[in-house]
Design an enzyme around this catalytic site. Structure first.
Site, mmCIF file in Angstrom:
data_model
loop_
_atom_site.group_PDB
_atom_site.id
_atom_site.type_symbol
_atom_site.label_atom_id
_atom_site.label_comp_id
_atom_site.label_asym_id
_atom_site.label_seq_id
_atom_site.Cartn_x
_atom_site.Cartn_y
_atom_site.Cartn_z
ATOM 1 N N ILE A 71 0.833 -1.193 0.202
ATOM 2 C CA ILE A 71 -0.015 -0.180 0.085
ATOM 3 C C ILE A 71 0.818 1.155 0.097
ATOM 4 O O ILE A 71 1.948 1.301 0.708
ATOM 5 C CB ILE A 71 -0.986 0.031 1.096
ATOM 6 C CG1 ILE A 71 -2.078 1.150 0.896
ATOM 7 C CG2 ILE A 71 -0.340 0.020 2.431
ATOM 8 C CD1 ILE A 71 -3.089 1.108 1.898
ATOM 9 N N ALA A 72 0.609 2.243 -0.932
ATOM 10 C CA ALA A 72 1.529 3.462 -1.247
ATOM 11 C C ALA A 72 0.903 4.431 -1.626
ATOM 12 O O ALA A 72 -0.010 4.158 -2.361
ATOM 13 C CB ALA A 72 2.686 3.169 -1.875
ATOM 14 N N ILE A 73 1.282 5.672 -0.976
ATOM 15 C CA ILE A 73 0.831 6.831 -1.523
ATOM 16 C C ILE A 73 1.939 7.981 -1.785
ATOM 17 O O ILE A 73 2.693 7.937 -0.988
ATOM 18 C CB ILE A 73 -0.214 7.627 -0.349
ATOM 19 C CG1 ILE A 73 -1.593 6.754 -0.122
ATOM 20 C CG2 ILE A 73 -0.555 9.003 -0.957
ATOM 21 C CD1 ILE A 73 -2.841 6.819 -1.166
ATOM 22 N N GLU A 105 2.366 -6.891 7.119
ATOM 23 C CA GLU A 105 3.598 -6.611 7.831
ATOM 24 C C GLU A 105 3.999 -5.263 7.814
ATOM 25 O O GLU A 105 3.689 -4.617 6.650
ATOM 26 C CB GLU A 105 4.836 -7.370 7.277
ATOM 27 C CG GLU A 105 4.841 -8.847 7.680
ATOM 28 C CD GLU A 105 3.910 -9.862 6.519
ATOM 29 O OE1 GLU A 105 3.900 -10.987 6.937
ATOM 30 O OE2 GLU A 105 3.441 -9.317 5.410
ATOM 31 N N ASN A 110 7.888 2.352 11.231
ATOM 32 C CA ASN A 110 6.897 2.997 10.372
ATOM 33 C C ASN A 110 5.602 3.207 11.289
ATOM 34 O O ASN A 110 4.755 2.864 11.039
ATOM 35 C CB ASN A 110 6.439 2.385 9.271
ATOM 36 C CG ASN A 110 5.910 3.386 8.274
ATOM 37 O OD1 ASN A 110 5.022 4.139 8.505
ATOM 38 N ND2 ASN A 110 5.733 2.768 7.163
ATOM 39 N N TYR A 117 -3.151 1.669 10.665
ATOM 40 C CA TYR A 117 -3.554 0.501 10.665
ATOM 41 C C TYR A 117 -4.411 0.301 12.169
ATOM 42 O O TYR A 117 -5.583 -0.422 12.062
ATOM 43 C CB TYR A 117 -2.453 -0.573 10.499
ATOM 44 C CG TYR A 117 -1.732 -0.548 9.435
ATOM 45 C CD1 TYR A 117 -2.527 -0.026 8.205
ATOM 46 C CD2 TYR A 117 -0.535 -0.609 9.282
ATOM 47 C CE1 TYR A 117 -1.536 0.114 7.039
ATOM 48 C CE2 TYR A 117 0.514 -0.637 7.905
ATOM 49 C CZ TYR A 117 -0.379 -0.499 6.881
ATOM 50 O OH TYR A 117 0.499 -0.198 5.714
#
Length: 147
Positions: A71-73, A105, A110, A117
């Site tokens: 997952i990335a923005i 994970e 982070n 989450y």
């Protein structure tokens, strides 16, 4: 306003830009193409803003469990709630594919991702020692038990 939709083959170049910006060991074009073409377990979403891919997320549905792969923005779009929107849509999508729980994970350092989450109900369940090959950093294993 950004939109979220299923990833298509023609999205890979835009996804690669986000991937390379966000990760020290980015996936290759071939890896994303294989996910889309050859992996029946894989389901990916992209987030667009004015036709530009600004984020993406992926999950593997294994029996009744969803395993988040990525997952990335894009960095210039962070701190706007977009990662949360994308993850909520990924959870919704996983439910549609029959998942009852979700796991992922995350780097132990982070904290921003961990807060997101946890906000969405994920709980820390374990550690994978030296999970990340670039830094040998540990990963927290997090679970969302009831989608």
């Amino acid at each position: 306003m950004s939109t979220i939709r299923d990833m298509r083959a023609e999205d890979v170049s835009g996804v690669l830009e986000v991937e390379q910006e966000c990760f020290t060991l980015p996936w290759s074009r071939k890896a994303f193409e294989a996910e889309l073409d050859d992996n029946d377990l894989a389901h990916y979403l992209v987030m667009e803003d004015e036709g530009r891919i600004i984020g993406y997320a992926g999950v593997w549905i294994v029996l009744d469990e969803a395993h988040v792969t990525n997952i990335a923005i894009s960095q210039s779009y962070r701190r706007r709630g977009l990662g949360e929107r994308l993850l909520i849509e990924l959870i919704r999508s996983a439910k549609q594919y029959g998942a009852l729980s979700m796991t992922l994970e995350v780097r132990v350092t982070n904290s921003a991702a961990q807060k997101l989450y946890e906000k969405l109900g994920f709980v820390k369940r374990g550690i994978r020692r030296q999970y990340y090959s670039d830094t040998k950093e540990d990963a927290l294993i997090m679970w969302l038990d009831f989608l």
